[in-house]
Each structure stands twice: as structure tokens, then as C-alpha cells.
Design an enzyme around this catalytic site. Structure first.
Site: not given
Ligand code: GRF
Length: 180
Positions: A58, A85-86, A100-102, A138
Site C-alpha cells: 500500500r 485506502i492510501l 474526500n466525499t463520503h 473517513d
Molecule cells: C460516491 O457515493 C462516493 O461518496 C463513494 O463512491 C461513490 C462514487 O460515485 N465513495 P461515482 O464514481 O462518482 O459515480
């Protein structure tokens, strides 16, 4: 400002980021995926840094990702559905500049199965969290959150799609604010 987007999947967040005309210099993927086609359709170069899966190194993989980003003189890293995971090297190279978006309201439902776990828990509200990524998965400072209702009859797919429709608006807005 030059953004490097990391993606592993369908790339619909990437599409929204590109549609918002944010300055994406490169898209780095860890596997063949639709995100590469999305980049190409917008005239953005992409690089494949293959992830070897369970048992792979990794830290070396993270170094390879950093090298790819640095080759394109990236200032800010945006993870958009990146499923590996980085390790420390990326957080050293881009201190406080990895986003990041979660698909949940952190700190609830951390990890790769946030939508499934929210549905299984029977919560009536889940949502989206945009945050600065840190070594702890996260976690890290929260930049934006928005609630998404769980509706009767939802499946993982219908709930995730409702969440993603919010991400596709909130992520580009939050990135734009962050760049300022
Ligand atoms: C998103 O819901 C993100 O939060 C999650 O994976 C999904 C990615 O969707 N980690 P996309 O590849 O941008 O359509």
C-alpha cells in the site's frame, strides 16, 4: 490551482466536477473504469496506477499515486469514489489538501459500506459529508454536510443514487470554496 482527481468507478462525481469547470489537470484511476472515459470526453488526461489488491504494498502504491499527481503539478487532490485506502506519503505530499466525499453523515457509518450500513441500521436520515482526508479513514475536518432522507422501500441502489445526486451538487460547490 490544479486539481488531481482520484477515482475507481462510474465517475459521476468527476463528471459533475468537470461540468462545474473546476481546473482538473489529471484523473488518476487504480483500475480500468468509466472515470477514464469521462476524463477523455472532457479532454482531460488520465493515468492508470494499478492497485494489486489484497496483499499488495500500500505504501509503494501510494508513492506511485503521488508520483502521478506530481507529474501533473497538482496542488489539490480530490478523491471521488476512490476505493483504495492510501498511506502516509500522500498526506505528507499534499498536507491538508486531500479532499474526500463520503456517502453518510460522518462520524456515522465510516468505511466502504456506508450506504448498506445506514440502511441496515434503520436510520431515517443519512447524507453526504465532504471532508479533508487524513491518514485515519473517513475522519478529518468536515467541510460540508447535507442530510438525505431514507425512504420506505429504499434499496442500497435507490438510497445511494439519492445520496449521489446530492454529492454531485455539494462536492463541486465545496471544492470551489476550498480553492478560494
Ligand atoms: C460516491 O457515493 C462516493 O461518496 C463513494 O463512491 C461513490 C462514487 O460515485 N465513495 P461515482 O464514481 O462518482 O459515480
Amino acid at each position: 490551482m490544479r486539481i488531481g482527481v482520484l477515482a475507481s468507478g462510474s465517475g459521476t462525481n468527476l463528471e459533475a466536477i468537470l461540468a462545474a469547470r473546476l481546473p482538473v489537470a489529471v484523473v488518476v484511476v487504480d483500475r480500468p473504469c468509466r472515470a477514464t472515459d469521462v476524463a477523455a470526453a472532457h479532454g482531460v488526461v488520465s493515468e492508470l496506477v494499478p492497485w494489486g489488491g489484497h496483499g499488495a504494498d500500500r505504501t509503494q502504491f501510494t508513492h506511485d499515486i503521488v508520483d502521478a499527481l506530481e507529474r501533473h503539478a497538482v496542488d489539490v487532490v480530490v478523491m471521488a469514489g476512490f476505493m483504495v485506502i492510501l498511506e502516509k506519503p500522500i498526506f505528507d505530499a499534499f498536507q491538508g489538501k486531500v479532499l474526500n466525499t463520503h456517502p453518510a453523515l460522518l462520524p456515522s457509518f465510516r468505511g466502504a459500506h456506508a450506504v448498506e450500513e445506514a440502511l441496515a441500521a434503520g436510520v431515517k436520515v443519512t447524507g453526504v459529508t465532504i471532508h479533508v482526508a487524513t491518514r485515519e479513514v473517513d475522519s478529518g475536518p468536515i467541510l460540508a454536510q447535507e442530510a438525505v432522507p431514507v425512504l420506505p422501500g429504499d434499496t442500497v441502489e435507490t438510497l445511494h443514487e439519492r445520496i449521489k445526486s446530492v454529492e454531485r451538487r455539494l462536492y463541486p460547490e465545496t471544492i470551489r470554496e476550498f480553492l478560494k
